[in-house]
Design an enzyme around this catalytic site. Sequence first.
Site: not given
Lengths: 469, 481
Positions: B176, B77, B152
């Site tokens: 997330s 990420k 996310s």
Amino acid sequence: MTKIGLEIHCQLTKLESKLFCSCKADYRSFEPNSNICPVCMGLPGSLPILNKKSVEKAAMLSIALGCKIPPKIGFFRKNYFYPDLPKNFQITQYNAYGPTSIGYDGMIMIEDKEIRIRRIQLEEDPGRLVYSGSSEKTQITLVDYNRAGTPLVEIVTEPDFENPKQVRIFLNILADLVENLGVADPYLEGAFRVDGNISIEKGNRVEIKNVGSFRDIEKALHFEITRQQSLAERGILIPAETRHWDEARKITVSSRSKEEEQDYRYFPEEDIPKIIIEKTLIDNLKKTMPESIMSKKEKYINKYGIPTQVAEVLSSDKFYSDLFEQSHTEKNTKEIANLITTDLKGFADTKEQREQLKLTPKHLCDLADSILSNKITRASGKMALQEILKTGKPLSEVISSLDLGHVDDESSLVKAIDEVFTEEQKAVSEAKQNPDTINYLVGKVMRKTKGKSDPSLTLDIIRKKLDSQ
Amino acid sequence: MTLSISISQYTQKLRDGELSSEEFIAQTLERINNVEKNLHAFISINENAIDQAKQIDKKIKAKEKVGACFGMPISIKDNICTKGMKTTCASKMLEDFVAPYDATVVSKLKSEDAIIIGKANLDEFAMGSTTEYSYFGPSRNPWNTDYVPGGSSGGSGVSVSALECIASLGSDTGGSVRSPASFCSVVGLKPTYGLISRYGLVSFANSIEQIGPLARTVEDVAFILNIIAGRDSHDNTTIENGTPDYTKDLDVGVSGKKIGIISEMVGEGVDKDVQSSTKHAISTFEKLGAQCIPISIDSAEHSVAAYYTLASAEASSNLARFDNLRYGYDFSVEGYEYNSYISKVRSSLGPEVTRRMLLGTFVLSAGYYGKYYQKAQKVRSLIKSQLDESFKKVDLLLAPTMPILPFKIGEKIDDPLKIYLLDINTIIANLSGIPAISVPYSIANGLPIGIQLFANSLQEKQLLQSAHALQKTTNLPGVPI
């Protein structure tokens, strides 16, 4: 009544590394922005790692200032935007939601007056702004982050001072105390910074910041009292504000920034879990921390019979008292105290002098013993000391190389006296009528023997010789 | 050769010399090249991946010591720092930021010879639940590219699901990791707070978030967890985990286990398909020998409000450092006074980040701290104590990961509150620090549904064992793209 309170920022200069990273705590010798890392620069993703030793040093200071130490300490974030603050918040401690700073509710006595310590908090120093010219007129502002993250304690007093003189005495005692504890060298540039707040009868509280040297705070406070009194006399309200000390003009100037209106939005710093302060740690610190100045002084007076004034000088200077503690034996305490406080004067006053000193505790001990056993005179002792300071040679070597040994055989002393009697016939005849002149003759003999002769023996022989003439 | 391969199959093939890292990386890059225009899982791709694979192949051939990952491609990420590669947080603020260091998790993966294949898309600074708030544009759900992939860590979920990598690291602040795992039909773990170092994870809500692995199987997640878990001298909040082998004894089953079904998360407000899938999962567990009983965590009702208060408060402080003075995007200071410069450069932060900065600043302001921040902390304690109580009665808790099915891109973006409410089933794990995992369980109308399990702090092993037992009962179709 005038009320003065202080906020003292004292860097823990005796620590190796910064408060939350392994960069050097002693940032002073670095090129700008070369003593930095992702942590103290607050780079994205970096996390603070608490320097455990800073907690011990701050705890020691808290103990020495009679503070309570909470069972758990924690850190808070103080949020504000400023270019010297890489994260735009400062990691500090905060007691508004219960005491979690390293120390609180302390007290220290100055001349029979209690000065209460509200709290001691551990926090990080910001970086340093460098202006071209004054901060008001500067065209460019440079930032040096070498200092960012340097561990410091903020010591906050209650408004217990009634006049600037008390402030000065307190700060001198505090500076000696932090030095004696081995937590900081208060005389390093920027290591010991004082802000004050002051109000006169019925007036608002005015904060004074930016006082460069802690000796200037007394001047700044005097200026403020005069300024505030003259406003009050003219019936003008004294506004609550922050004023900056202008070192060049020796006045305080109203600060343009609205610091007092700022909301710092304090909240817990969760990257550093709460630290449990074990009772064993406190007990251990109490046992192992350096003896306090007060206790040293009492010991010097009561146990060693050192005169009060000498004991005061000796105990309040860590360099002196360390030297004393390391050199004395049971028998030579007074002589060593004397050597340190009088004969060393002028040779070990500054930090640089002290660093270059070649004197060891053994030197001092030998010197004192030699004087006490009449091997050399006090005057010779002083000469020997000066030679040792320069060369670091052992005392015995110094005595023989400078020929300082006692003139203990009477015949050579008698010979010297005979010579003086021949050279100083006028004085000799005067001495027969006026005994005060005898001292002049003794002095002459001492000079001739380079201070090596025993003054009382010399006096005896001169007296006899005068009587017999 | 198929890219849809498990970690144990991959490493076995590499050991046996049937496959080289270079071949696999090359094929992965080709796959990325083919699907990215439709999916946008990545913000950047590692241009040196092939060279790195060659180095690892050399080691294998020379029979030198090789790390456990054998050059497998892993996506990270883009809020986790990688030395020499951009770490943008999907924000204009950091569009050119290259960290001078690797996050602890990244250096651990690298030292086991994993290849960081690319940096995965996310909502700006991980604030969002759909990946629509990325400065670089949204990621798309590989099961239907009109739909959001969750967030996310949307790019992480998409990249694993669409075979663009073998596994991924995301971060989970309010769900997330689990949300994209559920929406993209992969496994996602939010570990116990403190199990994994956050050093190098760009902080959003530092007391709440954890880095977590996403992969296609529970076994693979356990494999990654083995590498990245453990105390770290760069993160004071990491805890000792006794370094268990999470891949060992995964097959012990759930016989005799007590599973609490969180009543508040299976009833009203939950989509019908999600409800029936959850019921099915419960009966599966019962068939496997577990005992399922309803359990109430009524404080969960306030979890979203408490979470957005606390997370925004922390974010308002954590993101204050982005003042574009020491690093950032290209913008000259010329002509600006300090404060106006700060407000000008920070106006490039996106709408969701700005919203949370304002909210967080407000709840910490003098006079409001007690009313909001402290009250939210009380809710947090209450949730913790209710969960503590529950784990005295049961071994695990169960709820659907997401209350609804994936929805269309743009459908909810104008209603932030609706998006916040998507986190209703995941947030309790973050506020209390306990671990939770999302397991892909079924497909409805072509869209994935995940089942979530919670365990008590540091009970990852038990959590993975039960999740593995559940996953073994499923037989889901391959990703359609």
